[in-house]
Design a protein around this motif. Structure first.
Motif, mmCIF file in Angstrom:
data_model
loop_
_atom_site.group_PDB
_atom_site.id
_atom_site.type_symbol
_atom_site.label_atom_id
_atom_site.label_comp_id
_atom_site.label_asym_id
_atom_site.label_seq_id
_atom_site.Cartn_x
_atom_site.Cartn_y
_atom_site.Cartn_z
ATOM 1 N N TRP A 14 -8.178 4.187 11.226
ATOM 2 C CA TRP A 14 -9.411 4.131 10.431
ATOM 3 C C TRP A 14 -10.627 4.564 11.243
ATOM 4 N N VAL A 267 -17.117 2.043 3.735
ATOM 5 C CA VAL A 267 -15.790 1.409 3.751
ATOM 6 C C VAL A 267 -15.974 -0.063 4.006
ATOM 7 N N LYS A 268 -15.668 -0.885 2.990
ATOM 8 C CA LYS A 268 -15.870 -2.323 3.158
ATOM 9 C C LYS A 268 -14.556 -3.054 2.950
ATOM 10 N N ARG B 50 -9.370 -1.899 -4.519
ATOM 11 C CA ARG B 50 -9.974 -1.054 -3.481
ATOM 12 C C ARG B 50 -8.997 -0.791 -2.334
ATOM 13 N N CYS B 54 -7.237 2.950 -1.322
ATOM 14 C CA CYS B 54 -7.496 3.383 0.055
ATOM 15 C C CYS B 54 -8.979 3.517 0.389
ATOM 16 N N VAL B 55 -9.842 2.741 -0.256
ATOM 17 C CA VAL B 55 -11.241 2.788 0.142
ATOM 18 C C VAL B 55 -11.654 1.498 0.845
ATOM 19 N N SER B 56 -10.696 0.595 1.056
ATOM 20 C CA SER B 56 -10.983 -0.630 1.788
ATOM 21 C C SER B 56 -9.774 -0.931 2.666
ATOM 22 N N PRO B 57 -9.963 -1.023 3.985
ATOM 23 C CA PRO B 57 -8.797 -1.224 4.857
ATOM 24 C C PRO B 57 -8.149 -2.599 4.646
ATOM 25 N N GLN B 71 -2.388 2.639 4.999
ATOM 26 C CA GLN B 71 -3.021 2.864 6.308
ATOM 27 C C GLN B 71 -2.666 4.226 6.887
#
Lengths: 268, 309
Positions: A14, A267-268, B50, B54-57, B71
């Motif tokens: 990331w 990115v939250k 989310r 794939c817009v929030s880890p 990931q």
């Protein structure tokens, strides 16, 4: 069932820059919007230098005598091209990009295969494009009034990409941390406006106090003005190499920072 | 891994500092079904979505979409997703057609295919007449339809719809539902996070009920209603004077569950024969019978309505 566990090390993915050709798509999106409204935007790069030429070149210029025996328009002409390149790239990377972020355009884009890094990169490229268009408009006006004395002045046009990318990247850093539209004012009041007045656009920096000269050296605009002035007058020196190096280092640093700050923002 | 399952989440966790938004949930979504995420705001629906998009880890646990890890392959996953967000994020300065075109470019589709696809989705949502209009001039309902249409530009395998019909008038809502059922019939998998019961009941094959970041129930709408709310529900809206008498009456009945701390009392029958409300009418004026629905399931599971935040 096969295991679905992802090793810890992979999670660091990331953090790594993740830029693809989709950044061009982000640029295209901004271009499409611009093409819908360009008529109202195209007037600025023509009108503003025109006013400056009339007031500073013909008006104030009569009272000014430079050591170098050049006319005042030859002095400030390349300077204001650089100055407006800064303004336009910064305005696009700040106001423009902030509005797009605010109206959730960036959120829409990152839900497609494009990444946050693509968005930030496309935005910096777009800010640079706007800046280059401004340089072109300014150049045409100043050329008509004889502000350039060397054919190397033509290099001002392609090299417009330097201030474009640099101020685009710096502006994106601030946009990524700005809380609201109104807080963008701080950036322009504290960072952009002082450069316009202190970085040697209107007055040679060596005519100013030593401490101002030191501050000016650390201003990105100062180095752009140096390069443009040398190109306009056809007197490039090795110090312009330092200017270019300075710009490249700051541009890369600001770009890397912009990516990481935008990731933190979106990115939250 | 069951090839039937297109999304597999195991112990999926999302933490923001000290706050745990999603608390180790596990679920599987089958290929081609409409899967609902039900729960009040803050239950973890949007956070889960989310992570899937794939817009929030992911903080912990694992999440696979169509055999890929969120990931590892976010771009490849996002290529097969169509995302319809809750908030309108159309480009206000572009026309309807330009919006669809700009969006399709992020999927790098051939230009001619894009133009054909635009015509297709415009027809599907009856937007063809509006294609040259700027977004600013569209009504809320038209914008919503366009947002759903945009999510279909890349012919997604999985369509993610966050409250797709919020704010639509009944006619537009039924048009959208009808279209979504058509898509499901063509094999598109759908994820539907919502707190709108009628929508979930109308569209979902299976759903999970979330509360406080955990899954508190899972099943088909029919199963869940049968399991937690029974067949019928009696709603009593007693006046202040009647309240004591109503509660006293219910006290004496067997096989009932009584819910509702506000001005309405909900009575669920857990016995075989249901509940005879005739006696209630002697102590309260406003007594009504209706079929149980998903709202009751939620009320029953958490002791409060979905609207309570």
């Amino acid at each position: 069932m096969t295991t679905l566990a992802v090793p810890r090390t992979v999670r660091a993915a990331w953090r790594r820059p993740d830029v693809s050709f989709l950044s061009v798509r982000v640029w295209q999106r901004n271009r499409d919007v611009f093409m819908n409204i360009w008529k109202s935007e195209a007037i600025w790069p023509l009108v503003e230098p025109l006013l400056m030429v009339v007031v500073l070149g013909f008006g104030l210029g009569d009272f000014i005598e430079l050591d170098s025996a050049e006319s005042y328009i030859e002095f400030f002409g390349p300077g204001i091209i650089a100055g407006y390149a800064m303004w336009i790239a910064s305005a696009e990377a700040c106001w423009g990009a902030f509005f797009r972020m605010d109206q959730k355009t960036f959120d829409a884009i990152i839900s497609t295969p494009a990444s946050v890094d693509d968005v930030a990169t496309g935005e910096v490229m777009w800010a640079s494009t706007r800046s280059m268009l401004s340089v072109l408009g300014n150049f045409v006006v100043l050329l008509a009034f004889g502000a350039f004395t060397s054919v190397t002045a033509l290099l001002i046009l392609p090299l417009a990409i330097l201030p474009g990318l640099m101020f685009g990247a710096i502006g994106m850093c601030y946009t990524a941390v700005a809380r609201s539209v109104s807080s963008l004012n701080y950036f322009f009041a504290v960072y952009i406006t002082p450069q316009f007045w202190l970085a040697g656009v209107f007055v040679p920096t060596d005519a100013m106090p030593g401490w101002v000269q030191v501050i000016a050296w650390f201003m990105p605009l100062y180095h752009v003005v140096n390069i443009y002035r040398s190109l306009a007058g056809g007197d490039l020196t090795w110090t312009n190499g330092v200017d270019i190096l300075w710009i490249l280092v700051v541009t890369l640093g600001a770009y890397a920072l912009a990516l990481s700050l935008m990731r933190r923002r979106l990115v939250k | 891994m069951d090839p039937q399952d297109i999304i597999i989440a195991r112990s999926l966790t999302k933490r923001y500092g000290a706050l745990t938004a999603v608390d180790g949930i596990s679920f599987s979504v089958r290929r081609g079904e409409c899967f609902g995420f039900l729960g009040p705001n803050g239950a973890g629906k949007t956070t889960t979505i989310r992570m899937i998009t794939c817009v929030s880890p992911v903080t912990d646990g694992s999440l696979a979409v169509d055999g890929m890890h969120v990931q590892l392959d976010p771009r490849a996953i996002k290529t097969i997703l169509g995302v319809v967000p809750q908030d309108d994020n159309l480009d206000p300065e572009l026309t309807v057609r330009q919006n669809l075109r700009a969006y399709a470019r992020y999927f790098d589709l051939p230009r001619q295919a894009v133009e054909a696809r635009i015509d297709e989705v415009l027809d599907l949502f009856q937007l063809a007449e509006k294609q040259k209009d700027r977004i600013e001039s569209l009504s809320g309902g038209l914008k919503r339809r366009l947002t759903v249409a945009r999510g279909l530009m890349n012919s997604p395998k999985i369509l993610v719809l966050d409250e797709p019909t919020t704010g639509l008038d009944p006619q537009a809502r039924h048009l959208v539902w009808q279209t979504l059922r058509k898509l499901r019939a063509r094999g598109v998998t759908m994820l539907l996070p919502t707190h709108y019961m009628e929508e979930a009941a109308n569209l979902c094959d299976r759903l999970v009920v979330l509360d406080g970041g955990r899954i508190i129930a899972e099943g088909t709408p029919h199963e869940l209603i049968g399991r937690y709310a029974g067949q019928d529900v009696v709603e009593v809206q007693p006046t202040l004077e009647e309240k004591a008498a109503v509660l006293a009456y219910l006290e004496g009945q067997k096989g009932l569950t009584v819910e509702g701390g506000g001005d309405i009392i909900y009575i669920y029958s857990t016995g075989e024969n249901g509940f005879n409300a005739a006696g209630l009418r002697n102590v309260a004026q406003r007594v009504s019978y209706r079929s149980a629905n998903l709202e009751d399931v939620f009320l029953k599971l958490t002791g409060r309505g979905l609207a309570a935040e």
